[in-house]
Design a protein around this motif. Structure first.
Motif, PDB file in Angstrom:
ATOM      1  N   GLY A  14       0.815  -1.210   0.000  1.00  0.00           N
ATOM      2  CA  GLY A  14       0.000   0.000   0.000  1.00  0.00           C
ATOM      3  C   GLY A  14       0.845   1.254   0.000  1.00  0.00           C
ATOM      4  O   GLY A  14       0.554   2.219  -0.717  1.00  0.00           O
ATOM      5  N   SER A  15       1.925   1.250   0.775  1.00  0.00           N
ATOM      6  CA  SER A  15       2.820   2.404   0.825  1.00  0.00           C
ATOM      7  C   SER A  15       3.536   2.591  -0.511  1.00  0.00           C
ATOM      8  O   SER A  15       3.694   3.727  -0.984  1.00  0.00           O
ATOM      9  CB  SER A  15       3.852   2.222   1.950  1.00  0.00           C
ATOM     10  OG  SER A  15       3.221   2.121   3.207  1.00  0.00           O
ATOM     11  N   THR A  66      10.384  11.732  -1.803  1.00  0.00           N
ATOM     12  CA  THR A  66      11.608  10.933  -1.739  1.00  0.00           C
ATOM     13  C   THR A  66      12.068  10.756  -0.304  1.00  0.00           C
ATOM     14  O   THR A  66      12.516   9.665   0.092  1.00  0.00           O
ATOM     15  CB  THR A  66      12.718  11.599  -2.570  1.00  0.00           C
ATOM     16  OG1 THR A  66      12.257  11.777  -3.923  1.00  0.00           O
ATOM     17  CG2 THR A  66      13.975  10.749  -2.576  1.00  0.00           C
ATOM     18  N   PHE A  67      11.959  11.820   0.496  1.00  0.00           N
ATOM     19  CA  PHE A  67      12.350  11.739   1.904  1.00  0.00           C
ATOM     20  C   PHE A  67      11.484  10.716   2.638  1.00  0.00           C
ATOM     21  O   PHE A  67      11.989   9.950   3.473  1.00  0.00           O
ATOM     22  CB  PHE A  67      12.216  13.113   2.559  1.00  0.00           C
ATOM     23  CG  PHE A  67      12.663  13.156   3.984  1.00  0.00           C
ATOM     24  CD1 PHE A  67      14.004  13.034   4.318  1.00  0.00           C
ATOM     25  CD2 PHE A  67      11.732  13.314   5.007  1.00  0.00           C
ATOM     26  CE1 PHE A  67      14.417  13.073   5.642  1.00  0.00           C
ATOM     27  CE2 PHE A  67      12.140  13.348   6.334  1.00  0.00           C
ATOM     28  CZ  PHE A  67      13.485  13.235   6.650  1.00  0.00           C
ATOM     29  N   THR A  68      10.184  10.690   2.333  1.00  0.00           N
ATOM     30  CA  THR A  68       9.292   9.702   2.940  1.00  0.00           C
ATOM     31  C   THR A  68       9.710   8.286   2.565  1.00  0.00           C
ATOM     32  O   THR A  68       9.729   7.380   3.417  1.00  0.00           O
ATOM     33  CB  THR A  68       7.841   9.954   2.497  1.00  0.00           C
ATOM     34  OG1 THR A  68       7.442  11.272   2.880  1.00  0.00           O
ATOM     35  CG2 THR A  68       6.895   8.943   3.119  1.00  0.00           C
ATOM     36  N   THR A  87       5.649   2.902   8.351  1.00  0.00           N
ATOM     37  CA  THR A  87       5.838   3.351   6.968  1.00  0.00           C
ATOM     38  C   THR A  87       4.512   3.767   6.346  1.00  0.00           C
ATOM     39  O   THR A  87       4.413   4.810   5.692  1.00  0.00           O
ATOM     40  CB  THR A  87       6.486   2.238   6.134  1.00  0.00           C
ATOM     41  OG1 THR A  87       7.807   1.984   6.624  1.00  0.00           O
ATOM     42  CG2 THR A  87       6.567   2.631   4.660  1.00  0.00           C
ATOM     43  N   ALA A  88       3.477   2.950   6.559  1.00  0.00           N
ATOM     44  CA  ALA A  88       2.158   3.266   5.997  1.00  0.00           C
ATOM     45  C   ALA A  88       1.610   4.557   6.587  1.00  0.00           C
ATOM     46  O   ALA A  88       1.032   5.382   5.867  1.00  0.00           O
ATOM     47  CB  ALA A  88       1.195   2.106   6.257  1.00  0.00           C
ATOM     48  N   TYR A  89       1.807   4.758   7.889  1.00  0.00           N
ATOM     49  CA  TYR A  89       1.279   5.976   8.520  1.00  0.00           C
ATOM     50  C   TYR A  89       2.015   7.220   8.037  1.00  0.00           C
ATOM     51  O   TYR A  89       1.390   8.250   7.735  1.00  0.00           O
ATOM     52  CB  TYR A  89       1.385   5.859  10.041  1.00  0.00           C
ATOM     53  CG  TYR A  89       0.850   7.080  10.766  1.00  0.00           C
ATOM     54  CD1 TYR A  89      -0.485   7.445  10.636  1.00  0.00           C
ATOM     55  CD2 TYR A  89       1.680   7.853  11.560  1.00  0.00           C
ATOM     56  CE1 TYR A  89      -0.983   8.559  11.286  1.00  0.00           C
ATOM     57  CE2 TYR A  89       1.192   8.969  12.218  1.00  0.00           C
ATOM     58  CZ  TYR A  89      -0.141   9.320  12.077  1.00  0.00           C
ATOM     59  OH  TYR A  89      -0.622  10.434  12.721  1.00  0.00           O
ATOM     60  N   CYS A  90       3.339   7.137   7.943  1.00  0.00           N
ATOM     61  CA  CYS A  90       4.106   8.282   7.453  1.00  0.00           C
ATOM     62  C   CYS A  90       3.785   8.584   5.991  1.00  0.00           C
ATOM     63  O   CYS A  90       3.743   9.751   5.572  1.00  0.00           O
ATOM     64  CB  CYS A  90       5.598   8.027   7.619  1.00  0.00           C
ATOM     65  SG  CYS A  90       6.155   8.032   9.342  1.00  0.00           S
TER      66      CYS A  90
END
Length: 313
Positions: free
Chosen positions: A196-197, A222-224, A251-254
């Motif tokens: 999903g991310s 890109t930072f994410t 990761t998904a939340y960010c």
């Protein structure tokens, strides 16, 4: 009525009364936050048409103004801050979670607190634009701090879930009895989080970074993605042992936070309007915000003893 009186005065004669009360006040706070989020979502569009009728919002349609929708959301947020500021003043020098003011003011008298919350929001719409603008500048910093705290709380919750499921999957917490269902849950959940991310990051590049001139959007996305790699690498360290489930959830939340921020940008060369997906993203963001807020509320409430300074109050 016994349950209601228990909520108000925190009495505990029945065995299960305290447990119900402990859950009830958290649910009521969460319900209040839900109503403010819902009001922000609905009123930002509805009030724009009648903004001219509100003296404090006369300038929201000016070309150099962020917009009436921005003004509405800012003022609802300001109203909530005023409400909790009043509660904060009322709770000054309260050192115990079992004190009278904790039981009555913080956890009870909801018949008074909900109207007061609404009155504070109404008051926020009557304040001059300079007050709302000043609050917005302060809130930009406060929002970052809030998201950081929320991320730490979420990380702790996800880590506990991972530890519990892993224990059941390996039999470590069940006397050697392994449960394949929890192993499947961990694998499937991790895959959903990461896939999903990955899809969301690709979607963000396609929608908000269509040109090389969109340097800011490209940098943020890109930072994410780099943070996701860092989370994953750290979670696999032997001294951390968080697992892919934990890093995948964070990761998904960010990624959601990044997508939500980009979706809030005003229309322009790097933020084209997509009416077919905009509303869907807003609904998804609303649901995610409620879920994360519920987790944060429950988690912070469970850890209230960490903030207890002593007896008294």
């Amino acid at each position: 009525m016994a349950w209601c009186s228990c909520v108000e005065v925190q009495c505990c004669p029945p065995a299960g009364c305290c447990a119900r009360v402990d859950r009830a006040w958290r649910v009521l706070y969460l319900f209040g936050f839900f109503l403010t989020l819902l009001a922000s979502w609905l009123m930002r569009d509805e009030l724009e048409a009648g903004a001219g009728m509100m003296p404090a919002m006369h300038g929201c349609r000016d070309p150099d103004s962020p917009g009436c929708d921005h003004e509405v959301v800012t003022r609802i947020s300001l109203g909530s801050v005023l409400f909790f500021g009043v509660l904060g003043v009322a709770m000054v020098n309260t050192r115990s979670v079992n004190s009278f003011r904790q039981r009555i003011i913080h956890r009870g008298v909801w018949w008074l607190k909900f109207p007061l919350w609404g009155a504070c929001i109404v008051l926020a719409f009557l304040l001059p634009p300079s007050v709302a603008s000043g609050y917005f500048e302060v809130a930009r910093v406060g929002a970052g701090v809030f998201l950081l705290i929320q991320l730490v709380i979420l990380l702790g919750s996800v880590y506990e879930i991972n530890d519990k499921w892993l224990g059941k999957a390996t039999g470590y917490n069940e006397g050697g009895a392994k449960d394949g269902m929890y192993r499947l849950l961990l694998v499937v959940s991790s895959l959903v989080f990461y896939l999903g991310s990955l899809f969301a990051i690709g979607f963000m590049y396609a929608r908000w970074a269509p040109h090389v001139e969109c340097a800011f959007n490209i940098t943020v996305i890109t930072f994410t993605a780099l943070l996701a790699v860092l989370y994953t690498a750290l979670s696999m360290r032997s001294d951390v042992r968080a697992g892919l489930f934990t890093s995948g959830a964070i990761t998904a939340y960010c990624t959601y936070l990044c997508l939500s921020a980009l979706n809030s940008e005003p229309e322009g060369r790097c933020t084209p309007k997509h009416a077919d997906t905009g509303e869907g993203l807003e609904i998804t963001g609303f649901v995610v915000a409620i879920i994360v807020l519920a987790i944060s509320t429950a988690r912070a409430g469970d850890a209230h003893e960490n903030f207890e300074l002593g007896s008294g109050g």
